[in-house]
Design a protein around this motif. Structure first.
Motif, PDB file in Angstrom:
ATOM      1  N   GLU A 201       0.844  -1.184   0.000  1.00 45.55           N
ATOM      2  CA  GLU A 201       0.000   0.000   0.000  1.00 45.55           C
ATOM      3  C   GLU A 201       0.885   1.241   0.000  1.00 45.55           C
ATOM      4  O   GLU A 201       1.862   1.259   0.744  1.00 45.55           O
ATOM      5  N   PRO A 202       0.578   2.283  -0.792  1.00 42.37           N
ATOM      6  CA  PRO A 202      -0.564   2.435  -1.719  1.00 42.37           C
ATOM      7  C   PRO A 202      -0.315   1.922  -3.144  1.00 42.37           C
ATOM      8  O   PRO A 202      -0.892   2.482  -4.061  1.00 42.37           O
ATOM      9  N   TYR A 203       0.475   0.871  -3.318  1.00 44.22           N
ATOM     10  CA  TYR A 203       0.608   0.146  -4.586  1.00 44.22           C
ATOM     11  C   TYR A 203       1.146   1.016  -5.732  1.00 44.22           C
ATOM     12  O   TYR A 203       0.427   1.388  -6.641  1.00 44.22           O
ATOM     13  N   ALA A 235      -1.149   1.405 -13.751  1.00 43.85           N
ATOM     14  CA  ALA A 235      -1.040   1.335 -12.297  1.00 43.85           C
ATOM     15  C   ALA A 235      -0.445  -0.027 -11.950  1.00 43.85           C
ATOM     16  O   ALA A 235      -0.136  -0.816 -12.841  1.00 43.85           O
ATOM     17  N   SER A 236      -0.310  -0.301 -10.665  1.00 43.17           N
ATOM     18  CA  SER A 236       0.361  -1.525 -10.256  1.00 43.17           C
ATOM     19  C   SER A 236      -0.292  -2.785 -10.813  1.00 43.17           C
ATOM     20  O   SER A 236       0.378  -3.750 -11.123  1.00 43.17           O
ATOM     21  N   TYR A 237      -1.621  -2.768 -10.905  1.00 45.81           N
ATOM     22  CA  TYR A 237      -2.294  -3.984 -11.357  1.00 45.81           C
ATOM     23  C   TYR A 237      -3.052  -3.797 -12.668  1.00 45.81           C
ATOM     24  O   TYR A 237      -3.878  -4.620 -13.033  1.00 45.81           O
ATOM     25  N   CYS A 280      -9.893  -1.089 -13.951  1.00 45.43           N
ATOM     26  CA  CYS A 280      -9.648  -1.611 -12.607  1.00 45.43           C
ATOM     27  C   CYS A 280      -9.150  -3.038 -12.729  1.00 45.43           C
ATOM     28  O   CYS A 280      -9.192  -3.623 -13.812  1.00 45.43           O
ATOM     29  N   TYR A 487      -7.309   4.843 -13.433  1.00 46.61           N
ATOM     30  CA  TYR A 487      -7.338   3.611 -12.657  1.00 46.61           C
ATOM     31  C   TYR A 487      -8.224   3.803 -11.431  1.00 46.61           C
ATOM     32  O   TYR A 487      -8.065   4.759 -10.681  1.00 46.61           O
ATOM     33  N   GLU A 489      -9.155   2.479  -7.903  1.00 44.17           N
ATOM     34  CA  GLU A 489      -8.638   1.613  -6.840  1.00 44.17           C
ATOM     35  C   GLU A 489      -9.841   1.006  -6.105  1.00 44.17           C
ATOM     36  O   GLU A 489     -10.565   1.703  -5.406  1.00 44.17           O
ATOM     37  N   SER A 491      -9.986  -1.007  -3.650  1.00 41.77           N
ATOM     38  CA  SER A 491      -9.914  -1.210  -2.201  1.00 41.77           C
ATOM     39  C   SER A 491     -10.281   0.051  -1.425  1.00 41.77           C
ATOM     40  O   SER A 491     -10.364   0.035  -0.213  1.00 41.77           O
TER      41      SER A 491
END
Lengths: 521, 440
Positions: A201-203, A235-237, A280, A487, A489, A491
């Motif tokens: 976090e925060p990725y 983004a990260s994912y 996402c 993106y 997020e 979560s």
């Protein structure tokens, strides 16, 4: 290509230079560059590297000044990669999709744009973990690990490239450009960039737009100075594979609103049109690729891909890939199976097995700690065990489909649009080739829209990679696409979690979202 | 009606430069739509777009600040689950200037003592409402000065007599009290007085219609630091008025009611009064004036206020403390899981079905599941060992066996090392707990 124009990132031209004389005593390079500037369609800076210069005088004279020149062709200018005696062989490029599990390479003819050959295999990084998280954990565990895990994927690629080169009787020097698409973790590991903060976090990924590198810096066996371009991440994912896939859906040229879903472990979803884009990653898990399911397997010979269950007798009809005795069940078979179990009243809408089924069929086996349905008895199966689906499997699948559907709903809510405003749904990922739309809607994996709105695109990531290899404009569009993709997020806030919990039902807690299914169950 | 993210996006420059602190223009637009950002953060927005967006995204209820950090208004929803309630109700306790100096001091001491620490949170009363009932401006001024000297809380000066307000206000104007009330009879002088001293002022009229007329007249004086009082002094009528005012301000963007509302309790009996105040706290009163000042009466009201104004946009979680299932004893097994409620209750259900009294320790993973938490580095051995120690479970059982989820078997070695407990890898799925316990 049609919408972007054919303009590869590397090209090859034939030129005839004049021989030097006492009165025309320009240098070799001046002579060469003058002729190149005359021949090349666009006037922009022209460069050459030291290593090519070092061998230049001999080559020019051996070739009697009749030459084939390979150049990288970027907006910023041309760079001479290779000078050789005139020939008619084309310049080649390779499009690469680095998947977490599988790696695919396309050899592309840069003069015609055709795919000349393709080759795929498992990503050798698998020895360090099946998923991106365990590979990140491994990569940062000891200082030497990152290099090791980078070598694993570069090694995988070199084997594939070698195979193709051998088959096509080509040399590494013949490959003048490479385009790589992979998720954010794959991209960073491929380039040897510390991936540690992707998962914390925060990725945060190290960078989104990635500068081109020379093949020799990475160790890819191409022309050593061939530029290796890596797709930008969002983004990260949500990584370059999704940017590439989105480009391949032609979403950026579309007035219509398109929903692009990569049904796989990471479950990336993109929604938008030429004007705006949201994305996402809903982490569906490996269910659809057979992971986490007792008899789950990839879609290959021996995998059950369709299931029919008689609602009275509970007798089962199976369709098995390769028409051989079944040894397991693949993603499409699972989707089908859940829909049919529900229709036959074997499970309820929450996926619980019904202890009292009127048929009293021996296929339903319920004990204190196990609930399962026999799809194929041991004597019919390819292994020596009954092939079954358990209550646990059913619930795993419900969670996976719930995550995808909740991801779709969360994106729609983020931009406040309704389901019927979506004009087209494009399904990507290896799994997408085998998916039955009707079953998927019936279990609530996909939104209840007319069949004709759905289309499959297969491995969209490598398709986008080829597209950008062949078109400077498409590549620019990809860079722009990654910058403007927003993106979401999941979560943060309660939207996703509320949607997820509501989607843990067959097909959904809110039946009005599935009008075509509502009357039937 | 508020603009959606996409509607705002259409007006933005679409450069995706990231200079506003969000990566894309659309993300910025969505932040604006949810009231989390300010348009000023964008350096490239055109004047035309600014004009369009400013009027569309102006808050439906004005933010009014007074006294010692009291913020009223600035709310955007009728129900907290739609987004959140932002500014907790300001609670004030009234003191009349007709009391004797000693009684005033006693009451003030009691108010100053209204401080509570509960479940890790600190509650206190926000302010004192000084009522002019003596009919004597000098007396009011003296009492206001006395109270101002005796507390640093926010002040409300309440009199419909302009002379009383004029006498009391100057000495405390620097503390920016809220003053009131401007009525149909006195509003010109009272609003001008408030304007002169830059303090917010209560606009009071009997009923919604009269209030509407009065606000519109008062606005013409060129001042807008208002707090509304619809005049009603009984619970059902006040509830109706509070609801109307909030609805009209938010749903219809009706500007004359785009101000925070103050409510006054009517019941004399403290328990009834707190019940009445609870209604007002729940239903949109930005400030409530109470008579009760006993700790026992005020604490539940403050707890309610705290609960209502928590942000509901958080993952569904259980408390990360040691939970027990059944009649636990010193031999009960100890399970660890996460505080994500779906995960926790899956485990709890199966542990209960195993009929073996057990302890379950949910680790605080911000409400994420086991694998999600592991993936994000929130389920690390050190963290689990720490939670284990803090939970005090070591004093409750005479064994040192810890059961962890099968999916995170990989952490067992490290966890055993850092915690000193023997780590047993349980089944991957909680549905295997029954079989697992039988085999143990």
């Amino acid at each position: 290509i049609a919408s972007y124009g054919f303009h590869p990132l590397a090209c090859k031209v034939n030129i005839q230079c004049t021989e030097p004389t006492l009165t025309d005593n320009a240098s070799d390079w001046a002579r060469l560059s003058l002729e190149l500037k005359r021949t090349l369609p666009v006037d922009k800076p022209l460069g050459i590297s030291l290593s090519v210069l070092q061998t230049l005088p001999e080559i020019l004279r051996q070739a009697h000044w009749d030459l084939s020149i390979t150049l990288t062709d970027l907006e910023s200018g041309y760079t001479v990669l290779r000078v050789e005696p005139a020939n008619t062989r084309p310049a080649y490029g390779i499009a690469i999709d680095i998947g977490t599990t599988t790696v695919v390479v396309y050899l592309v003819d840069l003069t015609t744009g055709k795919i000349v050959d393709k080759q795929g295999s498992y990503n050798k990084q698998a020895q360090y973990g099946d998923d991106v998280i365990s590979r990140i954990v491994y990569a940062v565990d000891a200082p030497e690990n990152l290099k090791e895990i980078q070598n694993a994927v570069v090694g995988t690629l070199n084997v594939l490239i070698d195979d193709i080169l051998k088959r096509q009787a080509l040399q590494p020097q013949d490959i003048a450009a490479a385009m790589v698409a992979g998720n954010t973790t794959m991209s960073q590991l491929f380039l040897g960039i510390d991936p540690r903060y992707i998962r914390l976090e925060p990725y945060i990924p190290t960078m989104n737009a990635i500068p081109a590198a020379q093949a020799r810096e990475i160790g890819l066996r191409l022309h050593p100075e061939a530029l290796v371009h890596t797709f930008p991440s969002v983004a990260s994912y949500v990584g370059g594979d999704i940017v590439s896939g989105t480009l391949a859906t032609d979403l950026t040229n579309s007035e219509e609103i398109i929903l692009f879903i990569d049904i796989g472990t990471n479950g990336e979803i993109v929604l938008g049109n030429h004007d705006w884009l949201v994305s996402c990653a809903c982490s569906a898990g490996p269910c659809f690729e057979g992971g986490g399911i007792l008899f789950g397997m990839r879609a290959m010979p021996g995998a059950i891909e369709r299931v029919d269950i008689d609602t009275e007798s509970l007798e089962v009809k199976l369709k098995v890939i390769g028409k051989i005795p079944p040894i397991g069940i693949c993603g499409s078979g699972l989707v089908d199976c859940i829909a049919k179990l529900r229709k036959a009243g074997i499970i309820d809408r929450a996926g619980n097995f019904q202890t009292e089924h009127p048929s009293q069929s021996p296929r339903i086996r319920i004990t204190a700690d196990n609930k399962e349905f026999v799809l194929a008895w041991a004597h019919q199966a390819g292994g020596d065990k009954d092939v079954v689906i358990t209550e646990n499997d059913v619930k795993n699948l419900i969670r996976a489909k719930g995550a995808i559907y909740a991801g779709i709903r969360s994106l729609m809510q983020a931009v406040a649009i309704e389901i019927d405003m979506i004009d087209r749904i494009v399904i990507g990922g290896g799994f997408g080739n085998y998916l039955n739309i009707h079953d998927s809607v019936e279990i609530g994996l996909l939104p209840d829209l007319p069949q004709e709105k759905f289309e499959f695109i297969g491995n969209s990531s490598v398709k986008g990679a080829r597209l950008t290899l062949l078109s400077q404009r498409a590549w620019n569009e990809a860079l722009e696409l990654a910058r403007k993709m927003t993106y979401i997020e999941l979560s943060v806030g309660t939207t996703f979690m509320d949607e997820f919990v509501s989607a843990l039902f067959l097909p959904h807690t809110d039946l009005s979202l599935f009008p075509s299914v509502e009357g039937k169950v | 009606m508020a603009l959606t993210g996409l509607e705002i996006y259409k007006q933005l420059p679409k450069k995706n430069c990231g200079e506003c602190g969000t990566p894309t223009c659309l993300a910025f637009a969505m932040a604006l739509a949810s009231g989390k950002g300010a348009l000023d953060a964008c350096p490239y927005v055109t004047d035309e777009a600014r004009e369009n967006l400013d009027s569309a995204s102006a808050p439906p209820i004005k933010s009014i600040k007074f006294g010692n950090g009291s913020v009223l208004g600035d709310e955007t929803v009728l129900f907290r689950h739609d987004k959140t309630f932002y500014h907790p109700t300001t609670l004030l306790v009234e003191i009349s200037d007709a009391l004797s100096d000693d009684d005033i001091q006693a009451k003030l001491d009691e108010i100053n003592g209204l401080e509570f620490d509960r479940v890790g949170l600190h509650y206190s009363i926000d302010g004192v409402a000084i009522l002019e009932t003596s009919g004597d401006p000098d007396r009011f001024a003296k009492v206001v000065a006395q109270i101002a000297a005796g507390t640093d809380r926010s002040l409300l000066l309440l009199s419909e007599n302009v002379e009383a307000l004029k006498a009391a206000l100057p000495s405390v104007a620097a503390r920016k009290p809220l003053i009131g009330s401007a009525t149909e009879a006195n509003y010109e002088s009272v609003v001008n007085l408030a304007k002169e001293h830059s303090v917010p002022v209560i606009i009071k009229a009997e009923g919604i219609e009269a209030l509407n007329t009065l606000v519109e007249s008062a606005q013409k004086l060129g001042y807008k630091e208002f707090v509304l009082d619809p005049g009603t002094r009984n619970p059902s009528q006040t509830l109706a008025n509070l609801t109307h005012l909030r609805r009209l301000a938010i749903k219809k963007k009706y500007r004359p009611f785009g101000y925070p509302v103050i409510a006054f309790t009517s019941k004399a009996e403290p328990l009834a009064e707190i019940a009445e105040a609870s209604v007002y706290v729940s239903k949109y009163a930005s400030a409530v004036v109470l008579k009760a000042s006993a700790k026992a009466h005020v604490l539940p009201l403050m707890a309610l206020r705290q609960n209502l104004y928590t942000d509901p946009q958080k993952p569904i979680q259980v408390e990360p403390i040691l939970h027990s299932v059944g009649e636990v004893n010193e031999n009960s097994p100890v399970y660890v899981t996460t505080n994500f409620s779906l995960t926790y209750y899956s485990v709890e259900g199966e542990v209960e079905a195993s009929k073996i009294p057990s302890y379950i320790l949910p680790i605080d993973t911000d409400g994420t599941s086991v694998l999600t938490a592991y993936a994000a580095g929130k389920y690390e051995p050190e963290k689990i060992a720490d939670a284990l120690e803090k939970s005090g479970v070591a004093e409750k059982v005479n064994h040192r066996n810890l059961i962890i989820p099968g999916y995170v078997a990989v952490i067992s070695g490290k966890l055993q090392e850092v915690s000193g407990w023997k780590v047993i890898v349980g089944p991957r799925d909680s549905s295997g707990i029954i079989t697992f316990t039988r085999a143990m």
